[in-house]
Write a protein that holds these residues in place. Structure first.
Motif, short mmCIF file in Angstrom:
data_model
loop_
_atom_site.label_atom_id
_atom_site.label_comp_id
_atom_site.label_asym_id
_atom_site.label_seq_id
_atom_site.Cartn_x
_atom_site.Cartn_y
_atom_site.Cartn_z
N GLU A 92 0.82 -1.21 0.00
CA GLU A 92 0.00 0.00 0.00
C GLU A 92 0.86 1.26 0.00
O GLU A 92 0.48 2.26 -0.57
N GLN B 120 -3.36 3.21 -2.16
CA GLN B 120 -4.80 3.00 -1.98
C GLN B 120 -5.54 4.32 -2.10
O GLN B 120 -6.62 4.40 -2.68
N THR C 171 -6.79 -5.63 -0.50
CA THR C 171 -5.68 -5.51 0.46
C THR C 171 -5.54 -6.80 1.26
O THR C 171 -6.54 -7.38 1.71
#
Length: 655
Positions: free
Chosen positions: A135, A158, A325
């Protein structure tokens, strides 16, 4: 007149060539209508992780009936200095495959994904997916003249999903906060945390994430062990870490020269300071040098990406691409838990404990089987020659081992017996003294010849000794519960000035006549996260202890706020006889009374104070520089986690 038409040999040869090339033209026409999917791998696509994804992805795309051809290219990434080349390669590859009706680009690895995002060019109508990326990241390229000191800001991929249209895939999450909290759970006195990273994109991006998160931890000192500084400098930094330090492993693969480290480099690094506990953010070192950590559950991602591509062909919509995720878990090495004496019940709920040695054996079981077979064949050839020798050696080793176990068991039994005898002797003596007084004077009170004054005096003695006995039993229960971790601490924000005023009033009756009680506090109010009951218990014990030995002068309760060390210092100073320097540490032992001390008491109060101080992450000691009497100092840390409410005390190793 009739004419004859003959086919010339040249035309016949041309006709045969056309017939042979016809299938190729047909195939080319069919292929022209098919779209393409481009996979760009950061590393060699033949490595196990990359080849596993590519194989799984191809099988799923074919099984779903998606009419696409799949192409694989590689960047062969290594050190961060090559980042401009990665970006140029990706730009050229996308341009080349756009002419083949490019429909999707899959970028494997952090370097490929970061180079693509930093390029800032997303082909129109093309889905772009990440896999084996995180991320957090940083924008490329790095400044070539300052790679050794480059400290870029962290980028949240993200959060960029709105600006990056039609992007998705699999992202891993590295949770720095959870790992810091985990370290503090096991080692509440930790003051320094070293983060180990290397000269790769992953190392630099993780370091950027750490610097961003560290803004919320002003009480912790961040030490960066960075391979970009050179291997010798990194080893020196690690070896010089002071006590009350811990380590978080990030990445350790590539050195400052862009070359890969040897396999044992990480182990050698940790051995430079073996007394420092090591944890991992990325799973690096777990199974070798790390105790464990809060780490991602790495997923292949092929199923997720193939499903999003299939969804496009089913619906015709490109806007359904999204990021998935990874989940995280607490992962620990059972061998390291035993080595650092961390009990499994002290681990966070849902933790996974792996027997890494068994996992390695399972991983290489095929080779082990072949090795065992070879050894077995060799053993058959040598069996008749070596059988007696091996049997005698085995018996000898068994006897030596059993003898060693018996010696250790005997020593432990003797030590346990001595501790039990000493404890029972102390208990017997301390309990028998007030019990004898209670029984004796209770018998005397039955006599009818006693006057009213004598009866009242005896009654007071019985009551006094009963209180002593009750105090002794309460102290024994308290210290036993603290050491077993059965007492729960209720942390809340409390005004310590009010607590100090209250304990001064509570202990006023313990001061001898003529002794003045003082409270010295530089502020009128100060809020501190603590357990008010346990803090009061320490202060009352210290004030009561001072009252026993101070017949003239004063007893002073002082409060000092040390913002540099991030702690509050509570002190109790008296004008009594004082404590010799060589006895100042002994007073914190259980049932310990100095020579000539005839004052009543159990000898457990100061031991309880030290136990509570350790649990809250503080310290308690006798000030050796104070000469007017005795001065006890209790240091309470500022900034305890209020979320630790109702935690059980004890049972956790400390630095």
């Amino acid at each position: 007149m009739r004419k004859n038409y003959a086919i010339k040999p040249g035309w016949l040869l041309l006709l045969c060539c056309c017939i042979q090339l016809l299938p190729a033209f047909v195939q080319a026409h069919e292929t022209q209508g098919r779209e393409s999917i481009l996979i760009i791998s950061s590393y060699n696509p033949d490595t196990r992780r990359m080849s596993s994804f590519i194989t799984d992805f191809e099988q799923r795309v074919v099984a779903s009936g998606v009419p696409c051809d799949i192409y694989v290219e590689t960047l062969e990434c290594k050190g961060i200095a090559d980042a401009p080349q990665w970006m140029s390669q990706i730009d050229n590859l996308i341009t080349r495959y756009e002419n083949r009706q490019l429909r999707a680009v899959v970028l494997l690895g952090q370097e490929a994904w970061a180079s693509f995002v930093s390029l800032g060019r997303i082909p129109e109508g093309v889905m772009c997916f990440s896999c084996f990326a995180s991320e957090n990241g940083v924008m490329l390229p790095a400044p070539p003249d300052s790679l050794q000191t480059w400290k870029p800001r962290m980028v949240d991929y993200q959060g960029m999903s709105d600006s990056l249209n039609m992007v998705g895939g699999m992202l891993n999450r590295y949770d720095i906060r959870r790992n810091i909290d985990l370290i503090r759970t096991f080692y509440p006195q930790v003051e320094n945390i070293a983060v180990v990273t290397d000269n790769t994109y992953g190392g630099i991006s993780l370091q950027a994430l750490v610097r961003e998160e560290w803004k919320d931890y002003p009480d912790l000192n961040l030490v960066l062990v960075d391979s970009r500084d050179g291997e010798d400098a990194a080893f020196q930094t690690y070896a010089s870490l002071p006590p009350r330090s811990a380590v978080m492993l990030g990445t350790w693969r590539v050195g400052s020269d862009g070359e890969y480290f040897m396999q044992r480099s990480l182990n050698d690094l940790v051995q430079g300071n073996p007394r420092i506990p090591v944890f991992s953010v990325t799973r690096t070192g777990i199974g070798d040098v790390a105790i464990g950590g809060y780490v991602p559950q790495y997923e292949n991602g092929a199923e997720i990406i193939a499903a999003q591509i299939k969804d496009y062909y089913d619906t015709g919509k490109l806007d359904k691409t999204h990021f998935h995720t990874s989940k995280n878990l607490y992962l620990f090495d059972s061998r390291k838990l035993k080595e650092w004496k961390i009990a499994e019940y002290a681990l966070p709920k849902g933790s996974v404990i792996e027997d890494t040695m068994a996992a390695k054996l399972s991983k290489y079981s095929h080779y082990i089987e072949l090795l065992v077979l070879g050894i077995a064949l060799l053993g058959l050839l040598l069996f008749f020659v070596t059988w007696l020798l091996l049997r005698m050696r085995r018996l000898k080793l068994t006897l030596e081992e059993r003898e060693g176990q018996l010696v250790i068991a005997r020593e432990k039994a003797e030590e346990s017996d001595m501790l039990k005898s000493a404890f029972l002797a102390n208990m017997s003596h301390e309990i028998r003294t007030p019990l004898n007084a209670i029984v004796g004077f209770s018998s005397l009170m039955q006599s009818e010849e006693l006057s009213q004054e004598e009866r009242a005096e005896y009654c007071a003695i019985v009551v006094n000794n009963s209180e002593m006995l009750l105090t002794l039993l309460n102290d024994i229960l308290d210290i036993s519960s603290l050491e077993c971790g059965k007492i729960k601490f209720n942390y809340a924000s409390e005004d310590i000035v009010q607590i100090c005023q209250h304990v001064m009033m509570t202990t006023a009756h313990t001061r001898q006549e003529g002794v003045e009680g003082r409270l010295e506090c530089p502020v009128e109010s100060f809020m501190l996260t603590t357990d008010a009951h346990r803090l009061s218990q320490i202060l009352i014990n210290l004030l009561t202890n001072a009252g026993k030995f101070t017949s003239v002068g004063s007893i002073t309760l002082g409060v000092e706020i040390d913002k540099e060390r991030n702690e509050v210092l509570f002190s109790v100073a008296d004008t009594g006889p004082g404590i010799p320097l060589d006895k100042q540490e002994m007073v914190f032992n259980r049932f310990e009374k100095l020579d000539g001390n005839k004052k009543k008491g159990t000898g457990l109060g100061l031991a309880i104070c030290r136990q509570i101080a350790m649990i809250v992450g503080g310290r308690i000691w006798v000030d050796p520089n104070y000469t007017a009497g005795a001065r006890f100092v209790f240091a309470h840390p500022i900034g305890l986690d209020p979320g630790g409410e109702n935690r059980e005390g004890g049972g956790i190793s400390t630095l």
